[in-house]
Write a protein that holds these residues in place. Structure first.
Motif, PDB file in Angstrom:
ATOM      1  N   HIS A   1     -57.742  44.255  13.124  1.00  0.00           N
ATOM      2  CA  HIS A   1     -57.643  44.535  12.046  1.00  0.00           C
ATOM      3  C   HIS A   1     -58.312  45.516  11.124  1.00  0.00           C
ATOM      4  O   HIS A   1     -57.951  46.037  10.140  1.00  0.00           O
ATOM      5  N   SER A   2     -59.212  46.329  11.960  1.00  0.00           N
ATOM      6  CA  SER A   2     -60.067  47.269  11.499  1.00  0.00           C
ATOM      7  C   SER A   2     -59.367  48.540  10.765  1.00  0.00           C
ATOM      8  O   SER A   2     -59.747  48.928   9.843  1.00  0.00           O
ATOM      9  N   ALA A   3     -58.286  48.913  11.578  1.00  0.00           N
ATOM     10  CA  ALA A   3     -57.590  50.115  11.200  1.00  0.00           C
ATOM     11  C   ALA A   3     -56.912  49.835   9.668  1.00  0.00           C
ATOM     12  O   ALA A   3     -56.631  50.538   9.101  1.00  0.00           O
ATOM     13  N   GLY A   4     -56.530  48.517   9.405  1.00  0.00           N
ATOM     14  CA  GLY A   4     -56.121  48.362   8.269  1.00  0.00           C
ATOM     15  C   GLY A   4     -57.126  48.087   7.044  1.00  0.00           C
ATOM     16  O   GLY A   4     -56.526  47.947   5.838  1.00  0.00           O
ATOM     17  N   MET A   5     -58.326  48.112   7.295  1.00  0.00           N
ATOM     18  CA  MET A   5     -59.290  47.976   6.217  1.00  0.00           C
ATOM     19  C   MET A   5     -59.510  49.270   5.390  1.00  0.00           C
ATOM     20  O   MET A   5     -59.434  50.159   6.266  1.00  0.00           O
ATOM     21  N   ASP A   6     -59.927  49.222   4.342  1.00  0.00           N
ATOM     22  CA  ASP A   6     -60.440  50.500   3.374  1.00  0.00           C
ATOM     23  C   ASP A   6     -61.754  51.028   4.248  1.00  0.00           C
ATOM     24  O   ASP A   6     -61.754  52.089   4.436  1.00  0.00           O
ATOM     25  N   VAL A   7     -62.486  50.203   4.683  1.00  0.00           N
ATOM     26  CA  VAL A   7     -63.750  50.794   5.285  1.00  0.00           C
ATOM     27  C   VAL A   7     -63.994  49.856   6.553  1.00  0.00           C
ATOM     28  O   VAL A   7     -63.928  48.513   6.590  1.00  0.00           O
ATOM     29  N   PHE A   8     -64.122  50.476   7.540  1.00  0.00           N
ATOM     30  CA  PHE A   8     -64.792  49.737   8.802  1.00  0.00           C
ATOM     31  C   PHE A   8     -66.311  50.212   9.413  1.00  0.00           C
ATOM     32  O   PHE A   8     -66.322  51.506   9.563  1.00  0.00           O
ATOM     33  N   LEU A   9     -67.234  49.295   8.928  1.00  0.00           N
ATOM     34  CA  LEU A   9     -68.354  49.639   9.620  1.00  0.00           C
ATOM     35  C   LEU A   9     -68.794  49.039  10.888  1.00  0.00           C
ATOM     36  O   LEU A   9     -68.894  47.980  11.210  1.00  0.00           O
ATOM     37  N   GLY A  10     -68.991  50.083  11.804  1.00  0.00           N
ATOM     38  CA  GLY A  10     -69.108  49.603  13.193  1.00  0.00           C
ATOM     39  C   GLY A  10     -70.542  49.269  13.554  1.00  0.00           C
ATOM     40  O   GLY A  10     -71.188  50.057  14.319  1.00  0.00           O
ATOM     41  N   CYS A  11     -71.140  48.090  13.264  1.00  0.00           N
ATOM     42  CA  CYS A  11     -72.542  47.881  13.335  1.00  0.00           C
ATOM     43  C   CYS A  11     -72.620  46.205  13.264  1.00  0.00           C
ATOM     44  O   CYS A  11     -71.517  45.387  12.788  1.00  0.00           O
ATOM     45  N   ARG A  12     -73.880  45.748  13.579  1.00  0.00           N
ATOM     46  CA  ARG A  12     -73.894  44.425  13.139  1.00  0.00           C
ATOM     47  C   ARG A  12     -74.511  44.033  11.816  1.00  0.00           C
ATOM     48  O   ARG A  12     -74.793  44.988  11.482  1.00  0.00           O
ATOM     49  N   ALA A  13     -74.140  43.061  11.307  1.00  0.00           N
ATOM     50  CA  ALA A  13     -74.313  42.563   9.868  1.00  0.00           C
ATOM     51  C   ALA A  13     -76.021  42.774   9.763  1.00  0.00           C
ATOM     52  O   ALA A  13     -76.357  43.496   8.690  1.00  0.00           O
ATOM     53  N   LEU A  14     -76.732  42.498  10.525  1.00  0.00           N
ATOM     54  CA  LEU A  14     -78.106  42.270  10.436  1.00  0.00           C
ATOM     55  C   LEU A  14     -78.641  43.777  10.123  1.00  0.00           C
ATOM     56  O   LEU A  14     -79.664  44.350   9.345  1.00  0.00           O
ATOM     57  N   GLU A  15     -77.851  44.925  10.566  1.00  0.00           N
ATOM     58  CA  GLU A  15     -78.155  46.277  10.549  1.00  0.00           C
ATOM     59  C   GLU A  15     -78.033  46.843   8.999  1.00  0.00           C
ATOM     60  O   GLU A  15     -78.632  47.632   8.522  1.00  0.00           O
ATOM     61  N   VAL A  16     -76.919  46.130   8.181  1.00  0.00           N
ATOM     62  CA  VAL A  16     -76.680  46.774   7.056  1.00  0.00           C
ATOM     63  C   VAL A  16     -76.798  45.684   5.560  1.00  0.00           C
ATOM     64  O   VAL A  16     -76.726  46.446   4.624  1.00  0.00           O
ATOM     65  N   MET A  17     -76.379  44.560   6.012  1.00  0.00           N
ATOM     66  CA  MET A  17     -76.355  43.665   4.692  1.00  0.00           C
ATOM     67  C   MET A  17     -77.505  43.897   3.870  1.00  0.00           C
ATOM     68  O   MET A  17     -77.203  43.788   2.394  1.00  0.00           O
ATOM     69  N   GLU A  18     -78.890  44.000   4.181  1.00  0.00           N
ATOM     70  CA  GLU A  18     -79.801  43.826   3.359  1.00  0.00           C
ATOM     71  C   GLU A  18     -79.619  45.209   2.560  1.00  0.00           C
ATOM     72  O   GLU A  18     -79.692  45.213   1.015  1.00  0.00           O
ATOM     73  N   GLU A  19     -79.452  46.294   3.142  1.00  0.00           N
ATOM     74  CA  GLU A  19     -79.209  47.588   2.324  1.00  0.00           C
ATOM     75  C   GLU A  19     -78.008  47.631   1.375  1.00  0.00           C
ATOM     76  O   GLU A  19     -78.012  47.950   0.454  1.00  0.00           O
ATOM     77  N   LEU A  20     -76.861  47.133   1.988  1.00  0.00           N
ATOM     78  CA  LEU A  20     -75.645  46.969   1.207  1.00  0.00           C
ATOM     79  C   LEU A  20     -76.107  46.156  -0.071  1.00  0.00           C
ATOM     80  O   LEU A  20     -75.627  46.615  -1.176  1.00  0.00           O
ATOM     81  N   VAL A  21     -76.507  45.092   0.066  1.00  0.00           N
ATOM     82  CA  VAL A  21     -76.727  44.344  -1.125  1.00  0.00           C
ATOM     83  C   VAL A  21     -77.931  44.970  -2.009  1.00  0.00           C
ATOM     84  O   VAL A  21     -77.711  44.859  -3.378  1.00  0.00           O
ATOM     85  N   SER A  22     -78.754  45.980  -1.582  1.00  0.00           N
ATOM     86  CA  SER A  22     -79.695  46.378  -2.494  1.00  0.00           C
ATOM     87  C   SER A  22     -79.089  47.380  -3.295  1.00  0.00           C
ATOM     88  O   SER A  22     -79.612  47.907  -4.329  1.00  0.00           O
ATOM     89  N   HIS A  23     -77.892  47.983  -3.086  1.00  0.00           N
ATOM     90  CA  HIS A  23     -77.109  48.993  -4.004  1.00  0.00           C
ATOM     91  C   HIS A  23     -76.144  48.162  -4.821  1.00  0.00           C
ATOM     92  O   HIS A  23     -75.460  49.146  -5.537  1.00  0.00           O
ATOM     93  N   ILE A  24     -76.485  46.899  -4.970  1.00  0.00           N
ATOM     94  CA  ILE A  24     -75.240  46.191  -5.864  1.00  0.00           C
ATOM     95  C   ILE A  24     -75.932  45.862  -7.163  1.00  0.00           C
ATOM     96  O   ILE A  24     -77.182  45.418  -7.017  1.00  0.00           O
TER      97      ILE A  24
END
Ligand SMILES: [Zn+2]
Length: 254
Positions: A231-254
């Motif tokens: 399903h990745s190709a159909g997404m607006d954004v695909f982040l190729g990494c583990r959740a642990l690597e990005v979730m904290e930073e992602l939420v810090s920008h919200i």
């Protein structure tokens, strides 16, 4: 490496969204040290020690036919889940739900880590059930002692009527919990502005449907997975990494 552009684009989309759905699967809890599994039983990839496919050993019919055998594998799942804990990504998701009062979590995981990390139960859909508390299949009594039972001979029996206890989890060949399914379809009918799929191949139709619906209605869709899925190709954004690597930073920008 995390693509910063894409991470910021995702954060912006979530910031502007009111109704958000976070879909989670085994990949999220893999960062807690749990093995990734298919459905409830993917702790194993092929045959069990008993020579049965896990789909058979960990099924509703087997729990009725041979509760001791089925419980051997429920216990393995139980020990794995009790032996680990939520990770930073689970906590970041709970934080996102505090920031966004209309942010829901739809999880396929049965480990209970979303609740443990503080996700509000009224905005959490555990579509494959959960491991605790156990309940009696004969009289319905609830038994909160999962970890104690795992130290004793299996299957665990009811204190009141000696019926076989079981977790409120969806075993192979069992139906999805009616209330969870109802809630999912009610919320899907209201629509989502954004869907974020984390650590799942979204191979079940009821997991992928909210992504499709959101895309069709013009909402934002994103996926976080170490490797691309169907399903990745159909997404607006695909982040190729583990959740642990990005979730904290992602939420810090919200
Ligand atoms: Zn009972």
């Amino acid at each position: 490496m995390v693509d910063r552009e894409l991470l910021l684009q995702t954060a912006a989309a979530l910031r502007h969204a009111r109704r958000i759905l976070i879909i989670t699967g085994a990949g999220l809890s893999a960062d807690s040290g749990l093995p990734t599994y298919r459905g409830v039983g993917g702790l194993y990839n092929a045959k069990t020690a008993d020579g049965l496919p896990i789909e058979m050993a960990l099924s509703g019919p087997m729990l009725r036919r041979d509760p001791a055998l089925c419980w051997k594998y429920i216990a393995e799942l139980g020990r794995a889940c009790l032996g680990a804990q939520p990770n930073a990504a689970h906590y970041a998701i709970a934080q996102l739900q505090r920031l966004k009062p209309e942010c829901w979590v739809l999880t396929q995981n049965v480990d209970g880590y979303h609740r443990a990390a503080g996700s509000p139960p009224e905005r959490l859909i555990e579509i494959h059930g959960q491991l605790a508390p156990l309940f009696c299949q004969s009289c319905g009594a609830v038994d909160p002692e999962l970890s104690e039972h795992l130290q004793r001979p299996l299957p665990p029996l009811c204190k009141h009527c000696h019926g076989v206890l079981r977790p409120p989890v969806v075993l192979f060949e069992e139906m999805l919990p009616e209330r969870a399914l109802e809630t999912l379809y009610e919320e899907m009918a209201k629509g989502f502005d954004a869907v974020l799929s984390i650590g799942t191949t979204a191979s079940f139709p009821y997991i992928h449907e909210p992504v499709l619906r959101t895309r069709v209605s013009g909402g934002f869709t994103a996926e976080i997975n170490p490797t691309p899925t169907d399903h990745s190709a159909g997404m607006d954004v695909f982040l190729g990494c583990r959740a642990l690597e990005v979730m904290e930073e992602l939420v810090s920008h919200i």
